[in-house]
Motif scaffolding. Sequence first.
Motif, PDB file in Angstrom:
ATOM      1  N   ASN A   1       0.833  -1.210   0.000  1.00  0.00           N
ATOM      2  CA  ASN A   1       0.000   0.000   0.000  1.00  0.00           C
ATOM      3  C   ASN A   1       0.867   1.259   0.000  1.00  0.00           C
ATOM      4  O   ASN A   1       0.539   2.242  -0.678  1.00  0.00           O
ATOM      5  CB  ASN A   1      -0.951   0.006   1.187  1.00  0.00           C
ATOM      6  N   TYR A   2       1.968   1.247   0.760  1.00  0.00           N
ATOM      7  CA  TYR A   2       2.871   2.397   0.767  1.00  0.00           C
ATOM      8  C   TYR A   2       3.409   2.649  -0.647  1.00  0.00           C
ATOM      9  O   TYR A   2       3.394   3.786  -1.135  1.00  0.00           O
ATOM     10  CB  TYR A   2       4.048   2.179   1.732  1.00  0.00           C
ATOM     11  N   LEU A   3       3.871   1.592  -1.310  1.00  0.00           N
ATOM     12  CA  LEU A   3       4.409   1.748  -2.666  1.00  0.00           C
ATOM     13  C   LEU A   3       3.339   2.290  -3.610  1.00  0.00           C
ATOM     14  O   LEU A   3       3.605   3.198  -4.403  1.00  0.00           O
ATOM     15  CB  LEU A   3       4.937   0.405  -3.184  1.00  0.00           C
ATOM     16  N   LYS A   4       2.119   1.754  -3.526  1.00  0.00           N
ATOM     17  CA  LYS A   4       1.036   2.185  -4.407  1.00  0.00           C
ATOM     18  C   LYS A   4       0.687   3.657  -4.209  1.00  0.00           C
ATOM     19  O   LYS A   4       0.442   4.382  -5.165  1.00  0.00           O
ATOM     20  CB  LYS A   4      -0.216   1.347  -4.157  1.00  0.00           C
ATOM     21  N   GLU A   5       0.653   4.084  -2.968  1.00  0.00           N
ATOM     22  CA  GLU A   5       0.185   5.427  -2.655  1.00  0.00           C
ATOM     23  C   GLU A   5       1.269   6.500  -2.734  1.00  0.00           C
ATOM     24  O   GLU A   5       0.952   7.674  -2.932  1.00  0.00           O
ATOM     25  CB  GLU A   5      -0.426   5.444  -1.254  1.00  0.00           C
ATOM     26  N   ASN A   6       2.538   6.127  -2.599  1.00  0.00           N
ATOM     27  CA  ASN A   6       3.585   7.133  -2.444  1.00  0.00           C
ATOM     28  C   ASN A   6       4.628   7.199  -3.543  1.00  0.00           C
ATOM     29  O   ASN A   6       5.209   8.260  -3.767  1.00  0.00           O
ATOM     30  CB  ASN A   6       4.288   6.936  -1.093  1.00  0.00           C
ATOM     31  N   VAL A   7       4.915   6.087  -4.216  1.00  0.00           N
ATOM     32  CA  VAL A   7       5.971   6.096  -5.237  1.00  0.00           C
ATOM     33  C   VAL A   7       5.429   6.697  -6.526  1.00  0.00           C
ATOM     34  O   VAL A   7       4.401   6.262  -7.049  1.00  0.00           O
ATOM     35  CB  VAL A   7       6.532   4.679  -5.463  1.00  0.00           C
ATOM     36  N   LYS A   8       6.120   7.701  -6.997  1.00  0.00           N
ATOM     37  CA  LYS A   8       5.724   8.420  -8.215  1.00  0.00           C
ATOM     38  C   LYS A   8       6.853   8.359  -9.246  1.00  0.00           C
ATOM     39  O   LYS A   8       8.013   8.087  -8.915  1.00  0.00           O
ATOM     40  CB  LYS A   8       5.439   9.897  -7.890  1.00  0.00           C
ATOM     41  N   ILE A   9       6.509   8.667 -10.473  1.00  0.00           N
ATOM     42  CA  ILE A   9       7.498   8.741 -11.548  1.00  0.00           C
ATOM     43  C   ILE A   9       8.559   9.781 -11.174  1.00  0.00           C
ATOM     44  O   ILE A   9       8.231  10.841 -10.647  1.00  0.00           O
ATOM     45  CB  ILE A   9       6.814   9.080 -12.888  1.00  0.00           C
ATOM     46  N   HIS A  10       9.815   9.459 -11.421  1.00  0.00           N
ATOM     47  CA  HIS A  10      11.020  10.259 -11.157  1.00  0.00           C
ATOM     48  C   HIS A  10      11.517  10.165  -9.719  1.00  0.00           C
ATOM     49  O   HIS A  10      12.541  10.744  -9.389  1.00  0.00           O
ATOM     50  CB  HIS A  10      10.868  11.728 -11.569  1.00  0.00           C
TER      51      HIS A  10
ATOM     52  N   PRO B   1      11.712  10.275  -2.492  1.00  0.00           N
ATOM     53  CA  PRO B   1      10.824  11.080  -3.331  1.00  0.00           C
ATOM     54  C   PRO B   1      11.574  12.261  -3.952  1.00  0.00           C
ATOM     55  O   PRO B   1      12.522  12.784  -3.365  1.00  0.00           O
ATOM     56  CB  PRO B   1       9.748  11.583  -2.370  1.00  0.00           C
ATOM     57  N   LYS B   2      11.103  12.650  -5.115  1.00  0.00           N
ATOM     58  CA  LYS B   2      11.689  13.809  -5.798  1.00  0.00           C
ATOM     59  C   LYS B   2      11.591  15.042  -4.912  1.00  0.00           C
ATOM     60  O   LYS B   2      12.529  15.823  -4.817  1.00  0.00           O
ATOM     61  CB  LYS B   2      10.950  14.016  -7.122  1.00  0.00           C
ATOM     62  N   ASP B   3      10.464  15.192  -4.241  1.00  0.00           N
ATOM     63  CA  ASP B   3      10.247  16.310  -3.319  1.00  0.00           C
ATOM     64  C   ASP B   3       9.775  15.732  -1.994  1.00  0.00           C
ATOM     65  O   ASP B   3       8.619  15.350  -1.854  1.00  0.00           O
ATOM     66  CB  ASP B   3       9.172  17.265  -3.855  1.00  0.00           C
ATOM     67  N   GLY B   4      10.675  15.649  -1.033  1.00  0.00           N
ATOM     68  CA  GLY B   4      10.257  15.150   0.280  1.00  0.00           C
ATOM     69  C   GLY B   4      11.354  14.368   0.970  1.00  0.00           C
ATOM     70  O   GLY B   4      12.450  14.210   0.467  1.00  0.00           O
ATOM     71  N   GLU B   5      10.999  13.870   2.149  1.00  0.00           N
ATOM     72  CA  GLU B   5      11.937  13.153   3.013  1.00  0.00           C
ATOM     73  C   GLU B   5      12.077  11.701   2.556  1.00  0.00           C
ATOM     74  O   GLU B   5      11.115  11.053   2.173  1.00  0.00           O
ATOM     75  CB  GLU B   5      11.410  13.199   4.453  1.00  0.00           C
ATOM     76  N   ASP B   6      13.312  11.177   2.631  1.00  0.00           N
ATOM     77  CA  ASP B   6      13.564   9.770   2.332  1.00  0.00           C
ATOM     78  C   ASP B   6      12.894   8.904   3.386  1.00  0.00           C
ATOM     79  O   ASP B   6      12.825   9.265   4.559  1.00  0.00           O
ATOM     80  CB  ASP B   6      15.062   9.474   2.325  1.00  0.00           C
ATOM     81  N   VAL B   7      12.403   7.732   2.949  1.00  0.00           N
ATOM     82  CA  VAL B   7      11.727   6.803   3.847  1.00  0.00           C
ATOM     83  C   VAL B   7      12.336   5.415   3.659  1.00  0.00           C
ATOM     84  O   VAL B   7      12.389   4.909   2.542  1.00  0.00           O
ATOM     85  CB  VAL B   7      10.209   6.739   3.567  1.00  0.00           C
ATOM     86  N   GLU B   8      12.805   4.836   4.765  1.00  0.00           N
ATOM     87  CA  GLU B   8      13.323   3.467   4.737  1.00  0.00           C
ATOM     88  C   GLU B   8      12.263   2.546   5.322  1.00  0.00           C
ATOM     89  O   GLU B   8      11.811   2.749   6.451  1.00  0.00           O
ATOM     90  CB  GLU B   8      14.612   3.354   5.549  1.00  0.00           C
ATOM     91  N   VAL B   9      11.876   1.519   4.563  1.00  0.00           N
ATOM     92  CA  VAL B   9      10.825   0.596   4.991  1.00  0.00           C
ATOM     93  C   VAL B   9      11.424  -0.804   5.135  1.00  0.00           C
ATOM     94  O   VAL B   9      12.039  -1.317   4.211  1.00  0.00           O
ATOM     95  CB  VAL B   9       9.653   0.575   4.006  1.00  0.00           C
ATOM     96  N   THR B  10      11.235  -1.389   6.312  1.00  0.00           N
ATOM     97  CA  THR B  10      11.593  -2.777   6.556  1.00  0.00           C
ATOM     98  C   THR B  10      10.300  -3.563   6.642  1.00  0.00           C
ATOM     99  O   THR B  10       9.385  -3.169   7.371  1.00  0.00           O
ATOM    100  CB  THR B  10      12.381  -2.916   7.873  1.00  0.00           C
ATOM    101  N   VAL B  11      10.222  -4.661   5.899  1.00  0.00           N
ATOM    102  CA  VAL B  11       9.008  -5.482   5.878  1.00  0.00           C
ATOM    103  C   VAL B  11       9.146  -6.542   6.961  1.00  0.00           C
ATOM    104  O   VAL B  11      10.130  -7.274   7.019  1.00  0.00           O
ATOM    105  CB  VAL B  11       8.792  -6.125   4.493  1.00  0.00           C
ATOM    106  N   ILE B  12       8.137  -6.584   7.842  1.00  0.00           N
ATOM    107  CA  ILE B  12       8.164  -7.546   8.958  1.00  0.00           C
ATOM    108  C   ILE B  12       7.132  -8.638   8.771  1.00  0.00           C
ATOM    109  O   ILE B  12       6.234  -8.544   7.989  1.00  0.00           O
ATOM    110  CB  ILE B  12       7.940  -6.845  10.314  1.00  0.00           C
TER     111      ILE B  12
END
Length: 96
Positions: free
Chosen positions: A13-22, A85-96
Amino acid sequence: MKELELTTQEAINYLKENVKIHDVLEIAYDRIFAEGEVLNVDFSEYFGKPGFKLLVSLDESDLGGTIEIDIYEVEEDIIEFIHKPKDGEDVEVTVI
């Protein structure tokens, strides 16, 4: 950098909602590590089922210029990813 621990479904869901082109994505799944710029996000239907694919331009890789990652196909194998993100803070996600 923001750090999150998410279940597999929450990570999808995070990938679907937040990852954008570029945006830049570093993703580790199964025995694969891919890093590069997201060129396309595809939610097309495939064989009557919803799809979710990312086209990523690999940075300095010997594998080739671009790869397509079928997120639904590898969802159980995703270990972690860093979303830049192109505009915003980096996010590190660990899958548990």
